[in-house]
Design an enzyme around this catalytic site. Structure first.
Site, PDB file in Angstrom:
ATOM      1  N   HIS A 228      -2.994   6.759  -0.818  1.00 45.81           N
ATOM      2  CA  HIS A 228      -4.007   7.309   0.096  1.00 45.81           C
ATOM      3  C   HIS A 228      -3.443   8.001   1.329  1.00 45.81           C
ATOM      4  CE1 HIS A 228      -6.953   4.225  -1.839  1.00 45.81           C
ATOM      5  NE2 HIS A 228      -6.550   5.183  -2.656  1.00 45.81           N
TER       6      HIS A 228
ATOM      7  N   HIS B 119       0.844  -1.205   0.000  1.00 46.35           N
ATOM      8  CA  HIS B 119       0.000   0.000   0.000  1.00 46.35           C
ATOM      9  C   HIS B 119       0.878   1.254   0.000  1.00 46.35           C
ATOM     10  CE1 HIS B 119      -3.352   2.547   0.409  1.00 46.35           C
ATOM     11  NE2 HIS B 119      -3.951   2.052   1.478  1.00 46.35           N
TER      12      HIS B 119
ATOM     13  N   TYR C 213      -1.039   7.112   3.261  1.00 44.24           N
ATOM     14  CA  TYR C 213      -0.480   6.274   4.324  1.00 44.24           C
ATOM     15  C   TYR C 213       1.053   6.301   4.222  1.00 44.24           C
ATOM     16  CZ  TYR C 213      -5.312   5.348   5.228  1.00 44.24           C
ATOM     17  OH  TYR C 213      -6.636   5.533   5.523  1.00 44.24           O
TER      18      TYR C 213
HETATM   19  C1  LIG Z   1     -15.263   1.031   2.953  1.00 43.72           C
HETATM   20  C2  LIG Z   1     -14.018   1.339   2.187  1.00 43.72           C
HETATM   21  C3  LIG Z   1     -12.792   0.961   2.707  1.00 43.72           C
HETATM   22  C4  LIG Z   1     -11.620   1.195   1.977  1.00 43.72           C
HETATM   23  N1  LIG Z   1     -10.429   0.712   2.449  1.00 43.72           N
HETATM   24  C5  LIG Z   1      -9.319   0.755   1.668  1.00 43.72           C
HETATM   25  C6  LIG Z   1      -8.139   0.061   2.017  1.00 43.72           C
HETATM   26  O1  LIG Z   1      -8.080  -0.650   3.018  1.00 43.72           O
HETATM   27  N2  LIG Z   1      -7.059   0.176   1.200  1.00 43.72           N
HETATM   28  C7  LIG Z   1      -7.098   0.926   0.057  1.00 43.72           C
HETATM   29  O2  LIG Z   1      -6.100   1.004  -0.659  1.00 43.72           O
HETATM   30  N3  LIG Z   1      -8.227   1.564  -0.323  1.00 43.72           N
HETATM   31  C8  LIG Z   1      -9.330   1.468   0.433  1.00 43.72           C
HETATM   32  N4  LIG Z   1     -10.503   2.042   0.006  1.00 43.72           N
HETATM   33  C9  LIG Z   1     -10.543   2.675  -1.316  1.00 43.72           C
HETATM   34  C10 LIG Z   1     -11.041   1.680  -2.376  1.00 43.72           C
HETATM   35  O3  LIG Z   1     -10.165   0.576  -2.509  1.00 43.72           O
HETATM   36  C11 LIG Z   1     -11.209   2.356  -3.741  1.00 43.72           C
HETATM   37  O4  LIG Z   1      -9.953   2.763  -4.199  1.00 43.72           O
HETATM   38  C12 LIG Z   1     -12.160   3.548  -3.706  1.00 43.72           C
HETATM   39  O5  LIG Z   1     -13.305   3.271  -2.929  1.00 43.72           O
HETATM   40  C13 LIG Z   1     -12.602   3.965  -5.098  1.00 43.72           C
HETATM   41  O6  LIG Z   1     -13.256   2.896  -5.754  1.00 43.72           O
HETATM   42  P1  LIG Z   1     -14.877   2.819  -5.895  1.00 43.72           P
HETATM   43  O7  LIG Z   1     -15.328   4.082  -6.553  1.00 43.72           O
HETATM   44  O8  LIG Z   1     -15.110   1.596  -6.734  1.00 43.72           O
HETATM   45  O9  LIG Z   1     -15.446   2.689  -4.522  1.00 43.72           O
HETATM   46  C14 LIG Z   1     -11.679   1.858   0.741  1.00 43.72           C
HETATM   47  C15 LIG Z   1     -12.918   2.278   0.257  1.00 43.72           C
HETATM   48  C16 LIG Z   1     -14.081   2.012   0.951  1.00 43.72           C
HETATM   49  C17 LIG Z   1     -15.396   2.440   0.354  1.00 43.72           C
END
Ligand SMILES: Cc1cc2nc3c(=O)[nH]c(=O)nc-3n(C[C@H](O)[C@H](O)[C@H](O)COP(=O)(O)O)c2cc1C
Length: 397
Positions: A202, A199, A204
């Site tokens: 975001h 990772h 981190y």
């Molecule tokens: C509930 C939730 C938890 C997430 N946790 C992570 C995570 O643990 N690691 C990560 O890289 N992105 C995380 N994300 C981001 C998603 O992986 C994704 O990049 C983002 O939601 C955009 O995609 P989408 O439009 O299909 O939701 C999270 C998103 C959501 C909604």
């Protein structure tokens, strides 16, 4: 003279099923992904937050992950799984710093694999964004008098927004972080995972080191591009040391901090000057492209291309809004890229892959709304998909 009935001849000809790029299997190293609809990592904040089972996958994680395998995702990546206790985003994150955590994940991995889905794990350290409450509890830094809180570390003593200010990581902290990623990868391998995703997105820890907005160090882990990318590359090398050559390693990157990148369609913009200013102040798409090419030489097989999360910025969110960043990596480097972010429609996903904008797509929230999205998409596109539906459900298909 014998007369052939052409209509009969035609009807006998087997109909070719429509070809779909989205449902075309993909092989990286020795792993074949049955299709290119992948489940993005999503924190569930649902592990025990203290005691003997801290960071151990619970029944909820099993339901959450296995049901998406029943739905036909080609790859499932676990939520950000902390390589050390202090690397958790919240006290209830999954961890993989001990054997009990790895054993609980191994059971889920076995179920996912039996359904034909490739199991992947996201290895993570939250850095200055650690020690926070779950989103539904406010998502902010836990107060220092909360017994579940801990001191955070970051590249520099620079806070993210109104979060707690981290302690600047020492050389010993950095050595430990690299070791923690290596050991976590070893445990993930033992648990049966076939893809390790590091990772680096975001906001981190690894993204914090990449970006001049959060990294103001003056030692070898800061300063220029080589300094800021050093930690991520050391982590990649450490994971690659223990991750077998037959199995892929992915890196998730935030392609940009979204600090107003110059508009490539505006001929009047002084793009070179503006780009230089931005690169000195933030992480940008140009640096992502350069880093992606370097990562090919360190055994990384795919960049999972997200954006943002390291500074507060206004982001033009909309369907496919992050796809152009994956497309740049695909077009300008030899690194395959996956796209994520507001991909919700089968035709949209099919076009992204068939046009070569990305090698695969990852879905997050759409898979929360509909765990069966891959099967629905295949039906809408009129293609047969693998993994095949579980025999218990065959009568519905
Ligand atoms: C509930 C939730 C938890 C997430 N946790 C992570 C995570 O643990 N690691 C990560 O890289 N992105 C995380 N994300 C981001 C998603 O992986 C994704 O990049 C983002 O939601 C955009 O995609 P989408 O439009 O299909 O939701 C999270 C998103 C959501 C909604």
């Amino acid at each position: 003279m014998e007369i052939t009935d052409v209509t009969d001849v035609d009807t006998d000809k087997p109909e070719e099923p429509p070809v779909s790029a989205l449902f075309e299997p993909l092989t990286l190293r020795n792993v074949t992904f049955p299709n290119r609809v992948w489940m993005a990592p999503m924190c569930q904040y649902s592990a025990d937050d203290s005691g003997e089972h801290v960071g151990v996958a619970a029944d909820w994680h099993r339901t959450h992950l296995v049901s998406r395998a029943v739905g036909g995702a080609g790859l499932i990546i676990t939520e950000a799984t902390a390589v050390s206790p202090e690397g958790r985003i919240s006290p209830s994150d999954l961890g993989i710093w001990n054997d009990a955590q790895a054993d609980a994940l191994a059971k889920i991995v076995a179920e996912i694999s039996a359904l034909g889905t490739v199991p992947g794990i996201q290895l993570a350290h939250a850095g200055r964004k650690a020690s926070t409450a779950a989103p539904w509890l406010g998502g902010k830094s836990l107060p220092s008098d909360d017994p579940r809180s801990w001191e955070t570390v970051g590249p520099s003593a620079v806070a993210f927004g109104d979060y707690a200010t981290p302690r600047e990581a020492t050389a010993a902290d950095i050595t430990k972080i690299v070791d923690d990623f290596r050991t976590a990868a070893q445990r993930a391998l033992k648990a049966g995972f076939q893809v390790a995703e590091i990772h680096g997105a975001h906001g981190y820890l690894l993204h914090q080191f990449l970006s001049p907005a959060s990294n103001t160090r003056t030692d070898v882990y800061g300063g220029d591009f080589a300094g800021r990318t050093r930690l991520l590359i050391e982590v990649v090398d450490a994971v690659r040391e223990v991750w077998p050559a037959e199995l892929p390693v992915f890196v998730r990157l935030s392609a940009t901090d979204w600090l107003d990148e110059p508009d490539s369609s505006d001929p009047t913009a002084d793009r070179a000057e503006r780009t230089a200013e931005l690169e000195a102040a933030s992480w940008t798409s140009g640096q992502t492209v350069a880093l992606s090419q370097i990562l090919t030489e360190h055994g990384v097989d795919l960049v999972d291309t997200s954006t943002g999360g390291n500074v507060r910025a206004s982001i033009p969110v909309g369907p496919s809004y992050q796809v152009p960043f994956a497309r740049r990596i695909q077009n300008e480097t030899t690194m395959p890229a996956a796209a994520v972010g507001m991909i919700t429609e089968p035709k949209q996903a099919e076009d992204i892959v068939s046009l070569g904008e990305a090698t695969a797509v990852l879905l997050a929230r759409e898979l929360l709304r509909d765990p069966y999205w891959p099967r629905r998409a295949a039906r809408e596109l009129g293609v047969e998909m693998i993994p095949a539906v579980a025999p218990q459900y065959e009568r519905a298909y």
